[in-house]
Design an enzyme around this catalytic site. Structure first.
Site, PDB file in Angstrom:
ATOM      1  N   HIS A  17      -1.494  -0.108 -11.506  1.00  0.00           N
ATOM      2  CA  HIS A  17      -2.396   0.260 -10.405  1.00  0.00           C
ATOM      3  C   HIS A  17      -3.644  -0.592 -10.508  1.00  0.00           C
ATOM      4  O   HIS A  17      -4.088  -0.901 -11.614  1.00  0.00           O
ATOM      5  CB  HIS A  17      -2.764   1.748 -10.505  1.00  0.00           C
ATOM      6  CG  HIS A  17      -3.370   2.299  -9.262  1.00  0.00           C
ATOM      7  ND1 HIS A  17      -4.701   2.159  -8.964  1.00  0.00           N
ATOM      8  CD2 HIS A  17      -2.810   2.973  -8.226  1.00  0.00           C
ATOM      9  CE1 HIS A  17      -4.944   2.732  -7.797  1.00  0.00           C
ATOM     10  NE2 HIS A  17      -3.818   3.240  -7.321  1.00  0.00           N
ATOM     11  N   HIS A  58       0.845  -1.197   0.000  1.00  0.00           N
ATOM     12  CA  HIS A  58       0.000   0.000   0.000  1.00  0.00           C
ATOM     13  C   HIS A  58       0.885   1.254   0.000  1.00  0.00           C
ATOM     14  O   HIS A  58       1.164   1.825  -1.047  1.00  0.00           O
ATOM     15  CB  HIS A  58      -0.908  -0.071   1.231  1.00  0.00           C
ATOM     16  CG  HIS A  58      -2.015   0.934   1.282  1.00  0.00           C
ATOM     17  ND1 HIS A  58      -2.260   1.841   0.301  1.00  0.00           N
ATOM     18  CD2 HIS A  58      -2.962   1.164   2.232  1.00  0.00           C
ATOM     19  CE1 HIS A  58      -3.307   2.587   0.625  1.00  0.00           C
ATOM     20  NE2 HIS A  58      -3.741   2.199   1.802  1.00  0.00           N
ATOM     21  N   ASP A 106       3.558   6.797  -7.070  1.00  0.00           N
ATOM     22  CA  ASP A 106       4.807   6.516  -6.364  1.00  0.00           C
ATOM     23  C   ASP A 106       6.048   6.601  -7.244  1.00  0.00           C
ATOM     24  O   ASP A 106       7.166   6.568  -6.747  1.00  0.00           O
ATOM     25  CB  ASP A 106       4.750   5.104  -5.744  1.00  0.00           C
ATOM     26  CG  ASP A 106       3.783   5.061  -4.595  1.00  0.00           C
ATOM     27  OD1 ASP A 106       3.733   6.048  -3.854  1.00  0.00           O
ATOM     28  OD2 ASP A 106       3.080   4.051  -4.446  1.00  0.00           O
TER      29      ASP A 106
HETATM   30  N1  CMC Z   1       5.693  -4.462 -13.528  1.00  0.00           N
HETATM   31  C1  CMC Z   1       5.620  -5.498 -14.403  1.00  0.00           C
HETATM   32  N2  CMC Z   1       4.477  -6.169 -14.632  1.00  0.00           N
HETATM   33  C2  CMC Z   1       3.379  -5.783 -13.979  1.00  0.00           C
HETATM   34  C3  CMC Z   1       3.397  -4.720 -13.064  1.00  0.00           C
HETATM   35  C4  CMC Z   1       4.613  -4.050 -12.857  1.00  0.00           C
HETATM   36  N3  CMC Z   1       4.691  -3.024 -12.016  1.00  0.00           N
HETATM   37  N4  CMC Z   1       2.146  -4.551 -12.551  1.00  0.00           N
HETATM   38  C5  CMC Z   1       1.387  -5.492 -13.125  1.00  0.00           C
HETATM   39  N5  CMC Z   1       2.132  -6.231 -13.992  1.00  0.00           N
HETATM   40  C6  CMC Z   1       1.653  -7.299 -14.862  1.00  0.00           C
HETATM   41  C7  CMC Z   1       1.414  -8.581 -14.084  1.00  0.00           C
HETATM   42  O1  CMC Z   1       2.571  -9.367 -14.059  1.00  0.00           O
HETATM   43  C8  CMC Z   1       0.284  -9.190 -14.851  1.00  0.00           C
HETATM   44  O2  CMC Z   1       0.824  -9.763 -16.029  1.00  0.00           O
HETATM   45  P1  CMC Z   1       0.224 -11.146 -16.614  1.00  0.00           P
HETATM   46  O3  CMC Z   1      -1.195 -10.791 -17.014  1.00  0.00           O
HETATM   47  O4  CMC Z   1       1.118 -11.520 -17.737  1.00  0.00           O
HETATM   48  O5  CMC Z   1       0.256 -12.126 -15.468  1.00  0.00           O
HETATM   49  C9  CMC Z   1      -0.552  -7.988 -15.277  1.00  0.00           C
HETATM   50  O6  CMC Z   1       0.366  -6.899 -15.357  1.00  0.00           O
HETATM   51  C10 CMC Z   1      -1.681  -7.643 -14.310  1.00  0.00           C
HETATM   52  O7  CMC Z   1      -1.114  -7.528 -13.019  1.00  0.00           O
HETATM   53  P2  CMC Z   1      -1.927  -7.733 -11.654  1.00  0.00           P
HETATM   54  O8  CMC Z   1      -0.947  -8.101 -10.583  1.00  0.00           O
HETATM   55  O9  CMC Z   1      -3.081  -8.622 -11.861  1.00  0.00           O
HETATM   56  O10 CMC Z   1      -2.483  -6.285 -11.394  1.00  0.00           O
HETATM   57  P3  CMC Z   1      -3.090  -5.754 -10.030  1.00  0.00           P
HETATM   58  O11 CMC Z   1      -4.143  -4.786 -10.400  1.00  0.00           O
HETATM   59  O12 CMC Z   1      -3.452  -6.870  -9.116  1.00  0.00           O
HETATM   60  O13 CMC Z   1      -1.820  -5.030  -9.392  1.00  0.00           O
HETATM   61  C11 CMC Z   1      -0.369  -3.410  -8.530  1.00  0.00           C
HETATM   62  C12 CMC Z   1      -1.728  -3.674  -9.185  1.00  0.00           C
HETATM   63  C13 CMC Z   1      -0.264  -1.934  -8.181  1.00  0.00           C
HETATM   64  C14 CMC Z   1      -0.241  -4.233  -7.225  1.00  0.00           C
HETATM   65  C15 CMC Z   1       0.751  -3.812  -9.526  1.00  0.00           C
HETATM   66  O14 CMC Z   1       0.622  -3.079 -10.725  1.00  0.00           O
HETATM   67  C16 CMC Z   1       2.145  -3.657  -8.943  1.00  0.00           C
HETATM   68  O15 CMC Z   1       2.619  -4.563  -8.252  1.00  0.00           O
HETATM   69  N6  CMC Z   1       2.823  -2.494  -9.220  1.00  0.00           N
HETATM   70  C17 CMC Z   1       4.126  -2.241  -8.668  1.00  0.00           C
HETATM   71  C18 CMC Z   1       3.978  -1.750  -7.226  1.00  0.00           C
HETATM   72  C19 CMC Z   1       3.471  -0.335  -7.159  1.00  0.00           C
HETATM   73  O16 CMC Z   1       3.945   0.549  -7.844  1.00  0.00           O
HETATM   74  N7  CMC Z   1       2.492  -0.103  -6.265  1.00  0.00           N
HETATM   75  C20 CMC Z   1       1.952   1.247  -6.032  1.00  0.00           C
HETATM   76  C21 CMC Z   1       0.473   1.300  -6.276  1.00  0.00           C
HETATM   77  S1  CMC Z   1      -0.103   2.988  -6.265  1.00  0.00           S
HETATM   78  C22 CMC Z   1      -0.031   3.462  -4.577  1.00  0.00           C
HETATM   79  C23 CMC Z   1      -1.284   3.222  -3.818  1.00  0.00           C
HETATM   80  O17 CMC Z   1      -2.354   3.643  -4.284  1.00  0.00           O
HETATM   81  O18 CMC Z   1      -1.207   2.661  -2.681  1.00  0.00           O
END
Ligand code: CMC
Length: 387
Positions: free
Chosen positions: A266, A227, A322
């Site tokens: 995100h 988070h 971020d």
């Molecule tokens: N780098 C590389 N690949 C990614 C990333 C990333 N940062 N984020 C998502 N993907 C890929 C993931 O591997 C998946 O690929 P595939 O379909 O081939 O398996 C696809 O994109 C969908 O990912 P997901 O994990 O299902 O997406 P989610 O909505 O559950 O995750 C997230 C959202 C923010 C957790 C994720 O994008 C992430 O881990 N980002 C990096 C951490 C980050 O920057 N977090 C800050 C969020 S903003 C602050 C806040 O509001 O708290």
């Protein structure tokens, strides 16, 4: 037997009706009480935005002056909070751990803290929590580096007072450009509808716990690396990449699934996070004063490469809030351990706006059901017979 939705992590559940923040992830739109975040970041101040979030309308000149006066009059904290509570922590305690527990402890100093049905008492707690959050944050930081605590100077603006409490040694004076950058960061982080921390605030608040305990719970949620901790991870990632030349190879390793591009993607935004755009501009203003971060060029190259690469384009992965905020915090001299605290200070107004809304809605206590997947009924076995 009864009909329940199975929705772990509430991915598709609207847990409440709210009038506070509008978020359209597909189109990258964020509005507080109807006002676009871009306009608020350009024209408003954090204290005005906090008023807007809590009371629903922008204040008149008189209302803003009174609000500022009231918040300013609540910035001090009881001496025992520092002498007995904060001084009792281990010397290397994490500032966010200290901040979180100090919020809960603070409530024990006010005998009207639990009068949540009384609007006047409620307003008192709102003022206290917004006013004292920067004081507690700065106090935790100064303790962690062994420096004496700076008391609030209430003629300063909200962000300047915070920066002053953080950094004042000798004849330190807050730079107006950095003060404005801090204010913009506070505005951008003030609310983000039903995120994990705000949901924690609402769940705890629905039991009619006092707002200090509820805010401590929200801060605990924010403390988690999924988070509030991603901006810290961005700095570590940029340091590990080390130079622009290494960017393409790093991106390839992300595509092979060897790690994530931190600060990208995100859960809700499937477009450029509008806060990231504003922060990127604010970063340049800060760097004019502080000098450019050596990590900026790597971040810019990374963004350029990722925004053109089909892997990121197809998955709708864009920079989030971020990606650049850590670079600004670093340029402002904050250690990475303070990054989540910097998120929590302004988010306090969002948490309180949602807490107040929940009470006005007279929402029932949050109490989800579950899908039981454990053992069927069975008879107790005496310990002698268990082997
Ligand atoms: N780098 C590389 N690949 C990614 C990333 C990333 N940062 N984020 C998502 N993907 C890929 C993931 O591997 C998946 O690929 P595939 O379909 O081939 O398996 C696809 O994109 C969908 O990912 P997901 O994990 O299902 O997406 P989610 O909505 O559950 O995750 C997230 C959202 C923010 C957790 C994720 O994008 C992430 O881990 N980002 C990096 C951490 C980050 O920057 N977090 C800050 C969020 S903003 C602050 C806040 O509001 O708290």
């Amino acid at each position: 037997p009864n009909l329940y939705m199975f929705d772990p992590a509430y991915l598709s559940t609207a847990a409440t009706k709210s009038e506070i923040t509008y978020l359209d992830g597909a189109n990258g739109i964020l509005r507080y009480r109807g006002y676009p975040i871009e306009q608020l970041a350009e024209k408003s101040t954090y204290l005005e935005v906090a008023y807007l979030l809590i009371f629903g309308e922008l204040p008149t000149t008189e209302q803003l002056a009174n609000w500022r006066h009231d918040v300013t009059n609540h910035t001090f904290i009881h001496e025992n909070m520092r002498k007995r509570f904060v001084d009792g922590f281990h010397y290397d305690a994490h500032p966010m751990g200290m901040f979180t527990s100090a919020l809960a402890a603070l409530g024990t100093f006010y005998d009207d803290a639990k009068l949540i049905e009384d609007p006047e008492a409620r307003n008192h707690q709102i003022l206290r929590l917004i006013a004292k959050s920067p004081t507690i944050a700065a106090m935790c930081y100064r303790f962690s580096v062994g420096l004496p605590f700076n008391v609030p100077e209430n003629e300063l603006s909200y962000p300047a007072n915070f920066l002053n409490m953080m950094w004042k040694v000798g004849d330190y004076e807050v730079d107006p450009k950095l003060e404005r950058a801090m204010d913009i960061l506070f505005i951008l982080h003030a609310d983000h509808e039903q995120n994990c921390g705000t949901t924690a605030m609402r769940v705890i608040g629905s039991s009619h716990a006092d707002p200090y305990s509820s805010a401590a719970g929200a801060a605990a949620a924010l403390y988690g690396p999924r988070h509030g901790g991603a901006n810290e991870a961005v700095i570590h990632m940029l340091n590990d990449i080390g130079s622009i030349d290494n960017v393409p190879a790093f991106v390839e390793s992300v595509k092979r699934g060897e790690g994530r591009l931190m600060g990208f993607g995100h859960r809700v935004y499937k477009n450029y996070d509008p806060r990231a755009k504003i922060i990127k501009e604010a970063a340049y203003d800060v760097f004019e004063t502080t000098g450019k971060s050596p990590l900026l060029d790597i971040a810019l190259k990374l963004e350029e490469v990722a925004l053109e690469d089909p892997y990121f384009v197809d998955r709708k992965l864009y920079p989030n809030v971020d990606f650049y905020s850590g670079l600004i915090y670093q340029a402002l001299n904050f250690p990475v351990e303070m990054f989540t605290v910097l998120f929590a200070i302004p988010r306090m107004s969002g948490w309180l706006a949602h807490w107040q809304e929940l009470l006005e809605q007279d929402q029932k206590i949050s109490r989800p059901r579950q899908w039981y997947a454990g053992a069927d009924t069975r008879d107790y076995v005496d310990i002698e017979s268990r082997g």
